[in-house]
Design a protein around this motif. Structure first.
Motif, PDB file in Angstrom:
ATOM      1  N   VAL A  20      -1.484   6.707   6.062  1.00  0.00           N
ATOM      2  CA  VAL A  20      -2.591   6.214   4.967  1.00  0.00           C
ATOM      3  C   VAL A  20      -3.721   7.545   5.008  1.00  0.00           C
ATOM      4  O   VAL A  20      -4.535   7.323   3.666  1.00  0.00           O
ATOM      5  CB  VAL A  20      -3.473   4.994   5.793  1.00  0.00           C
ATOM      6  CG1 VAL A  20      -4.896   4.349   5.508  1.00  0.00           C
ATOM      7  CG2 VAL A  20      -2.471   3.617   6.237  1.00  0.00           C
ATOM      8  N   ILE A  21      -3.779   8.401   5.720  1.00  0.00           N
ATOM      9  CA  ILE A  21      -4.602   9.609   5.880  1.00  0.00           C
ATOM     10  C   ILE A  21      -4.038  10.236   4.542  1.00  0.00           C
ATOM     11  O   ILE A  21      -5.434  10.689   3.477  1.00  0.00           O
ATOM     12  CB  ILE A  21      -4.708   9.768   7.131  1.00  0.00           C
ATOM     13  CG1 ILE A  21      -5.314   8.954   8.280  1.00  0.00           C
ATOM     14  CG2 ILE A  21      -5.749  10.989   6.732  1.00  0.00           C
ATOM     15  CD1 ILE A  21      -5.642   9.538   9.742  1.00  0.00           C
ATOM     16  N   PHE A  22      -3.324  10.797   4.781  1.00  0.00           N
ATOM     17  CA  PHE A  22      -2.974  11.823   3.594  1.00  0.00           C
ATOM     18  C   PHE A  22      -2.329  10.866   1.768  1.00  0.00           C
ATOM     19  O   PHE A  22      -1.550  12.142   1.451  1.00  0.00           O
ATOM     20  CB  PHE A  22      -1.614  12.377   4.639  1.00  0.00           C
ATOM     21  CG  PHE A  22      -2.148  13.195   5.745  1.00  0.00           C
ATOM     22  CD1 PHE A  22      -3.412  13.932   5.320  1.00  0.00           C
ATOM     23  CD2 PHE A  22      -1.768  12.492   7.118  1.00  0.00           C
ATOM     24  CE1 PHE A  22      -3.488  14.510   6.497  1.00  0.00           C
ATOM     25  CE2 PHE A  22      -2.139  13.158   8.170  1.00  0.00           C
ATOM     26  CZ  PHE A  22      -3.793  14.471   7.818  1.00  0.00           C
ATOM     27  N   LEU A  76      -5.033  -1.037   7.433  1.00  0.00           N
ATOM     28  CA  LEU A  76      -3.885  -1.061   7.781  1.00  0.00           C
ATOM     29  C   LEU A  76      -3.749   0.751   8.797  1.00  0.00           C
ATOM     30  O   LEU A  76      -2.654   0.425   9.088  1.00  0.00           O
ATOM     31  CB  LEU A  76      -3.051   0.051   6.535  1.00  0.00           C
ATOM     32  CG  LEU A  76      -2.757  -0.901   5.237  1.00  0.00           C
ATOM     33  CD1 LEU A  76      -2.511  -0.343   4.375  1.00  0.00           C
ATOM     34  CD2 LEU A  76      -2.190  -2.234   5.829  1.00  0.00           C
ATOM     35  N   ALA A  77      -4.818   1.223   8.874  1.00  0.00           N
ATOM     36  CA  ALA A  77      -4.220   2.619   9.860  1.00  0.00           C
ATOM     37  C   ALA A  77      -4.214   2.055  11.535  1.00  0.00           C
ATOM     38  O   ALA A  77      -3.402   2.649  11.990  1.00  0.00           O
ATOM     39  CB  ALA A  77      -5.742   3.584   9.302  1.00  0.00           C
ATOM     40  N   ARG A  91      -2.664   8.816  -0.635  1.00  0.00           N
ATOM     41  CA  ARG A  91      -3.737   7.902  -0.932  1.00  0.00           C
ATOM     42  C   ARG A  91      -3.143   6.906  -1.759  1.00  0.00           C
ATOM     43  O   ARG A  91      -3.530   5.757  -2.293  1.00  0.00           O
ATOM     44  CB  ARG A  91      -5.433   8.374  -1.519  1.00  0.00           C
ATOM     45  CG  ARG A  91      -5.885   9.905   0.131  1.00  0.00           C
ATOM     46  CD  ARG A  91      -6.973   9.483   0.124  1.00  0.00           C
ATOM     47  NE  ARG A  91      -7.835   8.528  -0.299  1.00  0.00           N
ATOM     48  CZ  ARG A  91      -9.129   8.849  -0.709  1.00  0.00           C
ATOM     49  NH1 ARG A  91      -9.562   9.237  -0.232  1.00  0.00           N
ATOM     50  NH2 ARG A  91      -9.928   7.739  -0.955  1.00  0.00           N
ATOM     51  N   ARG A 138     -13.467   5.515   3.753  1.00  0.00           N
ATOM     52  CA  ARG A 138     -11.977   5.177   2.527  1.00  0.00           C
ATOM     53  C   ARG A 138     -12.411   3.481   2.530  1.00  0.00           C
ATOM     54  O   ARG A 138     -13.720   2.868   3.151  1.00  0.00           O
ATOM     55  CB  ARG A 138     -11.341   4.911   3.645  1.00  0.00           C
ATOM     56  CG  ARG A 138     -10.803   6.411   3.663  1.00  0.00           C
ATOM     57  CD  ARG A 138      -9.944   7.075   3.068  1.00  0.00           C
ATOM     58  NE  ARG A 138      -8.989   8.158   2.670  1.00  0.00           N
ATOM     59  CZ  ARG A 138      -7.977   8.364   3.011  1.00  0.00           C
ATOM     60  NH1 ARG A 138      -7.116   7.009   3.079  1.00  0.00           N
ATOM     61  NH2 ARG A 138      -7.652   9.327   3.197  1.00  0.00           N
ATOM     62  N   PRO A 151       2.213   6.018  14.380  1.00  0.00           N
ATOM     63  CA  PRO A 151       1.692   7.675  13.718  1.00  0.00           C
ATOM     64  C   PRO A 151       2.163   6.852  12.312  1.00  0.00           C
ATOM     65  O   PRO A 151       1.171   8.207  11.871  1.00  0.00           O
ATOM     66  CB  PRO A 151       2.093   8.164  14.651  1.00  0.00           C
ATOM     67  CG  PRO A 151       2.342   7.221  16.177  1.00  0.00           C
ATOM     68  CD  PRO A 151       3.136   6.130  15.514  1.00  0.00           C
ATOM     69  N   ILE A 178       0.761  -1.242   0.182  1.00  0.00           N
ATOM     70  CA  ILE A 178       0.024   0.226  -0.332  1.00  0.00           C
ATOM     71  C   ILE A 178       0.818   1.220  -0.717  1.00  0.00           C
ATOM     72  O   ILE A 178       0.605   2.467  -0.076  1.00  0.00           O
ATOM     73  CB  ILE A 178      -0.882   0.423   1.476  1.00  0.00           C
ATOM     74  CG1 ILE A 178      -1.590  -0.888   1.436  1.00  0.00           C
ATOM     75  CG2 ILE A 178      -2.297   1.135   1.216  1.00  0.00           C
ATOM     76  CD1 ILE A 178      -1.730  -2.048   0.144  1.00  0.00           C
ATOM     77  N   LEU A 186       2.331   5.374   9.899  1.00  0.00           N
ATOM     78  CA  LEU A 186       1.860   4.560   8.691  1.00  0.00           C
ATOM     79  C   LEU A 186       0.620   4.677   8.895  1.00  0.00           C
ATOM     80  O   LEU A 186       0.006   4.978   7.889  1.00  0.00           O
ATOM     81  CB  LEU A 186       1.528   3.170   9.996  1.00  0.00           C
ATOM     82  CG  LEU A 186       3.140   2.181   9.484  1.00  0.00           C
ATOM     83  CD1 LEU A 186       3.036   0.375   9.823  1.00  0.00           C
ATOM     84  CD2 LEU A 186       3.480   2.012   8.532  1.00  0.00           C
ATOM     85  N   VAL A 187      -0.368   5.932  10.167  1.00  0.00           N
ATOM     86  CA  VAL A 187      -1.227   6.071  10.694  1.00  0.00           C
ATOM     87  C   VAL A 187      -1.576   7.188   8.791  1.00  0.00           C
ATOM     88  O   VAL A 187      -2.511   7.265   9.112  1.00  0.00           O
ATOM     89  CB  VAL A 187      -2.108   6.956  11.366  1.00  0.00           C
ATOM     90  CG1 VAL A 187      -3.415   6.773  11.771  1.00  0.00           C
ATOM     91  CG2 VAL A 187      -1.971   5.228  13.009  1.00  0.00           C
ATOM     92  N   LEU A 245     -11.150   8.156   8.616  1.00  0.00           N
ATOM     93  CA  LEU A 245     -11.528   6.804   7.351  1.00  0.00           C
ATOM     94  C   LEU A 245     -12.178   6.086   7.408  1.00  0.00           C
ATOM     95  O   LEU A 245     -12.813   5.158   6.752  1.00  0.00           O
ATOM     96  CB  LEU A 245     -10.156   5.987   8.136  1.00  0.00           C
ATOM     97  CG  LEU A 245      -8.943   6.635   8.458  1.00  0.00           C
ATOM     98  CD1 LEU A 245      -7.997   5.580   9.300  1.00  0.00           C
ATOM     99  CD2 LEU A 245      -8.602   5.951   6.635  1.00  0.00           C
TER     100      LEU A 245
END
Lengths: 310, 307
Positions: A294-296, B98-99, A298, B91, A288, A251, A290-291, B88
């Motif tokens: 994922v959020i920013f 993952l998050a 994409r 999404r 954090p 990802i 990794l979080v 999320l």
């Protein structure tokens, strides 16, 4: 297109000149780090085939890493050190298990698919723990690495490095060929619109299952390499954290792109190494990160350079 | 294998089952309503156990510790919902997995920094320590019996709140059609945050009660989390009734398997076979059960509407 060719050439060149460079600098440790990254990149590339192109969110890909590694370890334990045999068994066993897991799992979809692949991998993980003969929970040392007489000596770190590089490039090329073949087009079609692909006469099930088996077999090879890399097998290779890690590599790099999983593996593991060098509590920073990625972030790293193929 | 032993293991299975239920209820509510898959639910279980332990040591009272631990887990849950997870909801599940996987790494390491990696000792409070007599003639630890009682009370309360109150009505409406509910003037964001915090508190309750029975250590949440996933997949994701039935099935099957599979195989096949295969089979029993259920009912035993 041009940027892509330049990127690949540059990347391969760097990886090619790395061994003489680090040897000259007297830092063979980095060779180990990069070799591990390249081996895990094979696992990520194989997961990308089903996750990125097939839309199958397998949360149990570490299973095949473990099976490949255990095949090598168990054969070595009984004195079979021939590399061709070991690796063939590793790939064959992974394919066989993938066939079994896939046959049941692919009947489900969405969240159920995530969960059932996770559950099957947990089963194998506990099975690994219960194999007292092969070290159980503690794992087992492999005394002799896979033997390829006259071809390559895995005990030589530089030779092993180049072998891992070659196999990584082959696996990237293989996935590239697969997704651009007729088979790959059907696979991608079932991901983008299942109903339509059914309507034009393609039942998704056999295509998905075949891709699942191919991915499992490729990851089994990564497992065989990994067992030789660490000379050690442990049930931890099949833990769900390991599955999560491989998923993250895909990802982070960018799903359904050829270079994505390789980039993602390098990015994740290099950041991991840097953080490990900085603090023993590196996970408190990595989590954090990794979080946020994922959020920013994409479309992953590959998204910076070019649009995904699919 | 006497009846008394069988009954005692059945109670142990029930106790494990209600612990699973407290976890599964929150997870399945969050999934059913927000369509959100939260791997970090196990971290909240761990946070509940640690906060209660710390608060009980600080105040010197178990009950005050429980109250503070529950409130703390509620706040932590609402905090991560607002800071990270809210972004999320729309999404796909992959991003959510993952998050929240990242959150697990964070929480496990944070706990290791604050309290160390070694298992912490949580004791049963003195007023819950004794045993009670069972009708079978043997005795059973009071603490485990209390866990069963608390779990069943929470299950009834949850049923009441969801089916009989205005809040429950909003929750069910939000699960069916989010846009419609917010169009009718309900603050759906606040509702989501509340539901998430509520689920977190239930996980915290499970964690703090499990503390004295299992080890309180970093990573404790993931051990149970995966079993909870098995529960909600068997029960049908998003269904509270399914979560209850699934929890009891998984709790009893797992406990019975660990207690009786080894002697059973030893007597039926050979002692060495039982010795070797018993523990292995016991630890994968619930996963086999799940695979079996999914083969015949891919949506679980009690599929929730609309999913």
């Amino acid at each position: 297109m041009r940027a892509r060719v330049i990127g690949w050439t540059l990347g391969i060149l760097i990886l090619l000149i790395l061994p003489p460079l680090v040897m000259k600098l007297g830092q063979p440790f980095y060779l180990d780090v990069v070799r591990r990254i390249m081996i895990l990149a094979i696992a990520a590339v194989s997961l990308n085939l089903i996750l990125g192109y097939g839309g199958l969110v397998s949360f149990g890909h570490a299973a095949y890493l473990g099976i490949g590694a255990y095949a090598v370890g168990i054969l070595a334990f009984y004195g079979f050190t021939n590399g061709w045999l070991q690796w063939a068994v590793a790939i064959g066993a992974s394919a066989l298990v993938a066939l079994g897991i896939g046959a049941v799992s692919i009947r489900t979809s969405g969240i159920y698919f995530i969960m059932i692949t996770l559950a099957f991998t947990q089963m194998l993980y506990y099975l690994g723990i219960s194999l007292e003969e092969f070290g159980g929970d503690d794992g087992m040392r492999i005394k002799v690495k896979s033997q390829f007489p006259g071809l390559v000596n895995l005990a030589d770190p530089v030779a092993f490095y180049y072998l891992a590089l070659v196999l990584m490039l082959i696996s990237v090329y293989l996935v590239h060929r697969i997704v651009n073949s007729r088979f790959g087009m059907v696979l991608r079609a079932t991901k983008s619109n299942e109903a339509r692909s059914r309507a034009i006469g393609f039942s998704p099930y056999p295509y998905r299952l075949a891709a699942f088996v191919i991915a499992g077999a490729m990851c089994g090879l990564a497992g065989a390499l990994y067992a030789n890399h660490t000379s050690y097998i442990t049930p931890g290779l099949m833990s769900w954290q390991q599955s999560g890690d491989i998923m993250f590599m895909v990802i982070l790099g960018g799903m359904a792109s050829i270079a994505g999983p390789v980039l993602g593996t390098f990015a994740l593991l290099v950041v991991e190494e840097l953080l490990k060098g900085w603090t023993q509590h590196w996970q408190v920073v990595l989590g954090p990160l990794l979080v946020m990625s994922v959020i920013f972030f994409r479309r992953g790293l590959a998204g910076i350079f070019y649009k995904p193929d699919a | 294998m006497s009846f008394a032993l069988l009954f005692e293991q059945l109670l142990n299975g029930l106790q494990f089952g209600v612990t699973l239920f407290l976890m599964a209820a929150g997870l399945t509510l969050v999934f059913g309503i927000m369509n959100f898959i939260n791997l970090a639910h196990g971290s909240l279980y761990m946070v509940g156990a640690y906060l209660t332990l710390a608060a009980a040591q600080w105040t010197g009272s178990y009950l005050a510790g429980v109250a503070l631990g529950l409130a703390g887990t509620l706040v932590v849950g609402m905090l991560i919902e607002v800071v990270a997870l809210r972004a999320l909801y729309d999404r796909d599940h992959l991003d959510q997995v993952l998050a929240t996987f990242g959150l697990i790494l964070f929480f496990n390491e944070l706990v290791a920094i604050l309290w160390g990696r070694a298992a912490q000792f949580a004791s049963v409070p003195s007023f819950l320590s004794g045993h009670i007599d069972l009708f079978t003639g043997s005795s059973y630890p009071l603490y485990r019996a209390v866990i069963i009682g608390v779990g069943l009370v929470v299950a009834v309360l949850l049923w009441y709140v969801v089916t009989r109150t205005r809040l429950g009505m909003l929750i069910r409406a939000g699960a069916t059609n989010r846009t419609m509910v917010s169009a009718l003037g309900i603050n759906i964001r606040l509702l989501y945050t509340l539901v998430f915090g509520f689920g977190a508190a239930l996980a915290g309750l499970a964690g703090l009660m499990a503390g004295p029975i299992y080890n309180v250590q970093p990573g404790m949440g993931e051990l149970i989390l995966i079993q909870v996933f098995v529960v909600i997949v068997i029960g049908g994701i998003g269904s509270i009734r399914g979560a209850l039935v699934g929890s009891i099935i998984v709790g009893v099957v797992d406990t019975m398997g660990r207690a009786f599979l080894k002697p059973l195989l030893s007597t039926m096949i050979t002692p060495t076979a039982g010795e070797a295969a018993g523990p292995a089979l016991a630890s994968i029993l619930i996963y086999l059960l799940m695979a079996g259920v999914l083969t015949f009912r891919p949506q679980g035993l009690f599929p929730a509407r609309g999913t």
